[in-house]
Structure formats: C-alpha cells, structure tokens
Design an enzyme around this catalytic site. Structure first.
Site, PDB file in Angstrom:
ATOM      1  N   TYR A 141       9.421  -5.594   2.752  1.00  0.00           N
ATOM      2  CA  TYR A 141       8.959  -5.067   4.032  1.00  0.00           C
ATOM      3  C   TYR A 141       9.117  -6.080   5.161  1.00  0.00           C
ATOM      4  CZ  TYR A 141       6.845  -1.184   1.451  1.00  0.00           C
ATOM      5  OH  TYR A 141       6.633  -0.089   0.651  1.00  0.00           O
ATOM      6  N   LYS A 192      10.436  -6.248 -12.057  1.00  0.00           N
ATOM      7  CA  LYS A 192      11.679  -5.603 -12.497  1.00  0.00           C
ATOM      8  C   LYS A 192      12.633  -6.729 -12.901  1.00  0.00           C
ATOM      9  CE  LYS A 192      14.161  -1.832 -12.952  1.00  0.00           C
ATOM     10  NZ  LYS A 192      13.907  -0.899 -14.058  1.00  0.00           N
ATOM     11  N   ASP A 224       9.088   0.540 -13.738  1.00  0.00           N
ATOM     12  CA  ASP A 224       9.336   1.943 -14.132  1.00  0.00           C
ATOM     13  C   ASP A 224       8.408   2.344 -15.275  1.00  0.00           C
ATOM     14  OD1 ASP A 224      10.782  -0.028 -15.406  1.00  0.00           O
ATOM     15  OD2 ASP A 224      12.569   1.176 -15.770  1.00  0.00           O
ATOM     16  N   ASP A 248       2.701  -0.844  -3.216  1.00  0.00           N
ATOM     17  CA  ASP A 248       2.517   0.274  -2.289  1.00  0.00           C
ATOM     18  C   ASP A 248       2.562   1.589  -3.071  1.00  0.00           C
ATOM     19  OD1 ASP A 248       2.358   1.820  -0.049  1.00  0.00           O
ATOM     20  OD2 ASP A 248       4.262   1.188   0.830  1.00  0.00           O
ATOM     21  N   ASP A 252      -0.840   4.012  -4.795  1.00  0.00           N
ATOM     22  CA  ASP A 252      -1.053   5.416  -4.434  1.00  0.00           C
ATOM     23  C   ASP A 252      -1.139   6.290  -5.681  1.00  0.00           C
ATOM     24  OD1 ASP A 252      -1.205   4.897  -1.769  1.00  0.00           O
ATOM     25  OD2 ASP A 252       0.383   6.272  -1.164  1.00  0.00           O
TER      26      ASP A 252
END
Ligand code: NAD
Length: 361
Positions: A141, A192, A224, A248, A252
């Site tokens: 970001y 990852k 994943d 992020d 959620d």
C-alpha cells in the site's frame, strides 16, 4: 497527570457512535476515577467541508500531543469525486503514517449471545477469539514505485511494489509476540514464502525475533491456506501476524465469522503503545443520521484503549463485561437483532453506561 484523549467523530454515523463511546469514557471518569481529558477535532469529510483539508494541522497536532485517539469513521459518497489527496480516507491514512501506527490489532471475538449472527455453524464459531496483528504502514500500500505507465506498445500497465525492510518486520513481530504473551502465547505468521522473496525475509525475521520470546509457539502458514483454514476451522488460531495486504483481507474474513461488523473494535499502535482506536466498520452513509447504528464496536474500542494505551486492563474488562451484560438483557440494535425488536444507538449507549454504573457500586 490526566491522559489526553483526542476524539475524532468523522463522517456518516461517526458522530452518533462516538457520542455513545464518549458517554462511556465520561462514566469511567465519574464513577471509576479514570483520570482523562477529552478534546474533540475534525477529520475526513467533515474536516474537508470545514477547511478543504481532510487532515488539518490542528487535528494532527492534537493527535500528536494525545496519549490515545478515538475515531468514528470517515468517508461518504459526496466525497468520492474529489481528487485522491483530498478524500476523507487520506485523513485517516495520513494520521496512521504521521503517527507511525504500524501495528493494527483486529480482534474477532464472537459473543455467545450472538452465535446465530454468524453465517457459519455454531460449532465452528462458538467461543471464537482471534487476534489479527496486521502491519499497517508498509508493504504494497505504500511501496514505491507505483503508478500506471504506458508501455512502448501503447498499452497501459499498472504497478505497485511489495517491500518490507527488516526493521519493519522486526517491530511487527515484537508487537504480535507481546500481544500473544498476554493471551495463549501462540502466533501464526501468514506469508507467501513459496512465491515471494519479501515473504522469505518476513519468515526469516519472524523466526529470529521469536528467539527473544522462548515461551512463544510460532507457526507459519501460506496466505491461501490461511484464508481457507479461517473458514474451515477458525478456532485453531489465536494470534495471526501478517503484512498489510494479507491482513486487510484476512481480518475482514475473520470479522465476518462473528456475524456483525457493528461489534468489532480495532487498535493501531506505535512502538510506544500510543494508539488510535476505531470500529472496523466504515461511516455507513446508508443509515447515517437515523440513530440506528450499533455503537458497541466503538465502545469496545474504548476497552482496547484502556488495555493497550492507558494501562487499565481491569477497566477494559469492566467495559467488556458491561457490553456482555447488555447483550444478556436481550438489548440489540437493528444489525444484531436477527429480525427481532431493536433499540436506537443512544439507547444502546445508555444501556452500557447503566451496566457500568451498576458494576461500580
Ligand atoms: P460500511 O462499513 O460503512 O458499511 C457496510 C454495511 O454495514 C452498511 O450496510 C452499513 O449500514 C452497515 N454498518 C456499518 N457499520 C454499522 C454499525 N455500526 N451499525 C449497523 N450497521 C453498520 O462500509 P461501506 O458501505 O463499504 O463504506 C461506507 C463509507 O465508509 C465509504 O466512504 C468508505 O470509504 C468508508 N470507510 C471508512 C472506514 C474507516 O473510516 N475506517 C472503513 C471502511 C469504509
């Protein structure tokens, strides 16, 4: 000396929910002798309307001088056409960056009274209590270079950069391990590393820092798989630590396991434990001004503030127990009423204050 708390109501339902959280703070001041000073300032769209700037210098100065910040939410459809730098979200991102609030704590806690609000089976989610520690001021970001460029063949290409320096990984590792020391001492680092070099370094640094915390049990999981496991068997997790982008998304998902976005608080901390506390939801323009929003996520953000910035863990428990007592009484706002009867934002706030007052006697 009194702890200074900056109150930033923001936009949409922000002012309605923050008013109720302020009543809780005032109750703690009066009935529990909590030594605090509150000062309000504008941020986001409200600040843009007033001064053309979503993060006015006066607000930034107040936040820098404060021991903790309570924020409602920012944003609204009326600001969507503004250029990026003037949008309400810029006020929030600017504050996080200026104050170096790099550690975002997002609990996903399911209140037993609300077990039916989750879309997952009760046996999968009942007793759920996860803490996601998300790196908040680095990663893709913020990484440079970024942009949209035109290639030689005339085609446009969008690009962002996922970068983490060792010191950024070290400090989020410590933050997660410190949180875990107050919980079950189990941390799962999500990355990852099978594909990304940045994740390889992330994993290496996590392992290195964990040596300073011999009681911590550190495990690793690819993102994943983590997203799958969160839905399959979420109770296997206690503290999850991960980068900005993965955090992020995963936070959620974890939030939705609990069924209601109106119940979940968050904290964003700097390296000294100073923090900004806010509900995880947005400004809910669809219900703004109707006195129907759920103020509990904001009130529970006050509990996090007491625990992580004001060093008042007993008072944090008092606020959490007051919320639980109100749920036990069957008091619900519309979002958690499951079709049954509901009360207003103000009535919910008053019910929590009454429960708190009752406990203080
Ligand atoms: P949202 O979280 O505001 O709303 C999503 C849905 O949840 C809506 O139906 C809303 O009515 C409901 N909801 C949210 N909070 C609730 C509460 N306390 N009680 C009852 N119902 C509640 O997300 P959105 O609609 O995607 O975004 C609206 C605006 O908020 C946008 O401008 C967005 O940019 C902004 N936003 C701000 C923040 C923040 O300030 N941290 C976070 C997310 C979104």
């Amino acid at each position: 000396m009194a702890a200074k708390i900056a109150i930033l109501a923001g936009d949409g339902i922000g002012p309605e929910i923050v008013s109720e959280a302020v009543k809780v703070l005032e109750c703690l001041q009066q009935s529990y002798a909590l030594d605090i000073e509150l000062e309000q300032a504008v941020i986001g769209g409200a600040a843009y309307d007033e001064s053309g700037n979503p993060l006015p210098q006066k607000t930034l100065d107040l936040c820098k001088a404060a021991d903790a910040i309570l924020l409602g939410a920012v944003g609204g459809p009326q600001y969507e056409a503004l250029e990026r730098d003037l949008r309400p979200e810029k006020g929030l991102l600017g504050l996080r960056a200026e104050l170096e609030l790099f550690s975002n704590l997002r609990p996903a806690l399911l209140y037993p009274q609300l077990v039916n609000a989750s879309s997952l089976k009760p046996e999968i989610v009942s007793g759920l209590d996860i803490m996601i520690v998300r790196e908040l001021t680095g990663g893709i970001y913020f990484g440079q270079p970024r942009g949209i460029r035109t290639l030689e063949n005339g085609e446009r290409q969008g690009y962002n950069t996922l970068v983490y320096a060792e010191h950024e990984i070290e400090r989020i590792a410590r933050s997660a391990f410190d949180v875990a020391m107050k919980r079950s001492k189990k941390v799962c680092s999500v990355d990852k590393a099978n594909v990304l070099e940045v994740s390889e370094l992330w994993r290496e640094v996590m392992i290195r820092v964990s040596k300073e915390y011999p009681q911590i049990q550190l495990s690793h999981m690819y993102v994943d798989n983590a997203s799958m496991q969160l839905v399959k068997w979420p109770k296997q997790f206690d503290v999850i630590v991960t980068n900005n982008l993965f955090g992020d998304i995963l936070s959620d998902t974890a939030a939705m396991l609990t069924g209601s976005i109106g119940m979940l608080p968050s904290a964003s901390l700097d390296k000294n434990g100073k923090g900004m506390y806010e509900p995880i939801h947005g400004s809910a323009p669809d219900i703004a001004g109707t006195n129907t929003a759920n103020p509990l996520a904001t009130i529970l953000s006050v509990a996090m503030m007491l625990r992580y910035s004001l060093n008042q863990p007993e008072l944090a428990v008092c606020v959490e127990q007051a919320v639980s007592a109100v749920l036990d009484q069957g008091i619900r706002t519309q979002d958690i009423a499951d079709g049954g009867s509901s009360v207003s934002t103000r009535k919910m706030g008053e019910a929590v204050v009454s429960a708190l007052q009752l406990k203080s006697k």
